[in-house]
Design an enzyme around this catalytic site. Structure first.
Site, PDB file in Angstrom:
ATOM      1  CG  ASN A 190      -1.865  -1.010   0.876  1.00 24.51           C
ATOM      2  OD1 ASN A 190      -2.610  -1.645  -0.117  1.00 24.51           O
ATOM      3  ND2 ASN A 190      -2.491  -1.370   1.827  1.00 24.51           N
ATOM      4  CG  HIS A 243      -4.211  -2.962 -13.545  1.00 19.99           C
ATOM      5  ND1 HIS A 243      -3.047  -4.337 -14.327  1.00 19.99           N
ATOM      6  CD2 HIS A 243      -4.365  -3.003 -12.342  1.00 19.99           C
ATOM      7  CE1 HIS A 243      -3.314  -4.625 -12.431  1.00 19.99           C
ATOM      8  NE2 HIS A 243      -3.634  -3.682 -11.744  1.00 19.99           N
TER       9      HIS A 243
END
Length: 339
Positions: free
Chosen positions: A101, A199
């Site tokens: 993250n 994506h």
């Protein structure tokens, strides 16, 4: 709930009605529903949408990170907003501190949305629901599909950096690892190939795929599955050990939500090993090739109908992972801290 006229709807009405019906049936047992805040905060979704419209007008590059924030939240402890919590002296490292993250951005945007909602409807809207609504809106504002977001989630009180390593599949994953990681969350092969279509927007740090360029499978060589011309372009942008440079995940349309991601996979120009891995399972491979085959029809129609419909369904399914509802958890006053 805002009226249909507030949003641009790229789906046909029959498809949208079927999608709404599917969402209702899939959420009845979870305590989530469409229009959860209709009585307690009827302007909630309008407030979120307008704020995201303002933010993306100034910083369109935040669309990708904000979309992925919802995914990264749901895969660790379920969709409970735990990714938003800051570390305290007693908590130790939290999810946003976890290695997977560290590249996420946009936490301040979520705080800004929460602040506006608290002014309008104090103590009503959960941070977990904000993440789900923001994910939908950044897709829509990137010329992607619209779907009705089920709401009613409550916020968790715990967050652990260690859990990000065991729950979030890394970009180096092969197809078996991806299918297994998604199956653990109640998601199937179709959800995998559809959700990886995210994506199509955003960027990635070189460090997330540099092994494919310089040390694939610890061989000291490049990934042979990469198109040679694309490989050279990536090497010209990403030197070994580069942790700062950003590269477009869908070159040419990385700010537009479309199906061109699938064309890149077929051309051997997928950025991550986890993208290329979709060609190593029959179901995911068939889906990829089908999206490429309809490219001409998509160009004429203006949007990829099947992918857009499937994306809304899979996003809702993902948004149902291990949700807290009813009296579970809490409604945080500030998304970065428990009450």
């Amino acid at each position: 709930m805002p009226s249909h006229g507030f949003f641009r709807l790229p789906l046909s009405l029959p498809v949208l009605l079927l999608l709404v019906l599917h969402l209702k049936l899939s959420a009845d047992a979870l305590g989530l529903k469409i229009g959860f805040y209709d009585e307690t905060c009827p302007q909630a979704e309008v407030i979120v949408f307008k704020e995201m419209e303002r933010v993306l007008n100034v910083a369109p590059s935040l669309a990708g990170p904000l979309l992925r924030m919802h995914f990264h939240d749901c895969f660790v402890r379920g969709c409970d907003g735990s990714i938003l919590l800051n570390a305290t002296r007693s908590s130790g490292p939290v999810e946003k501190d976890g290695l997977p993250n560290l590249s996420l951005r946009g936490y301040g945007v979520i705080d800004g949305v929460k602040s506006k909602l608290e002014k309008a409807c104090p103590g009503i809207i959960s941070c977990a629901d904000i993440l789900a609504l923001v994910a939908r809106d950044v897709v829509l504002l990137s010329k992607g599909p619209f779907w009705r977001v089920l709401t009613g989630r409550r916020d968790g009180r715990q967050s652990s950096a260690q859990e990000t390593l065991t729950n979030l599949p890394p970009p180096t994953s092969n197809i078996s690892q991806l299918l297994n990681a998604f199956a653990k969350k109640g998601l199937d092969a179709k959800d995998l190939v559809v959700l990886l279509g995210s994506h199509t927007i955003g960027t990635s740090h070189c460090s997330s795929f540099s092994d494919r360029l310089y040390n694939f499978n610890k061989t000291g060589k490049s990934d042979p599955s990469l198109d040679k011309n694309y490989l050279q372009k990536l090497k010209s942008k990403c030197r070994p050990n580069d942790v700062k440079t950003l590269v477009e995940m869908d070159p040419g349309s990385f700010r537009t939500f479309d199906s061109s991601y699938y064309k890149l996979i077929v051309k051997r120009r997928a950025l991550f090993n986890s993208d290329e891995a979709l060609l190593h399972d029959e179901e995911t491979k068939d889906y990829v090739h089908r999206q490429v085959a309809v490219a001409v029809a998509v160009a004429a129609r203006g949007f990829p109908a099947e992918f857009f419909k499937d994306y809304g369904v899979s996003m809702v399914k993902m948004g149902n992972i291990e949700v807290l509802t009813g009296s579970e958890g809490e409604i945080r006053k500030k998304c970065a801290f428990v009450n």
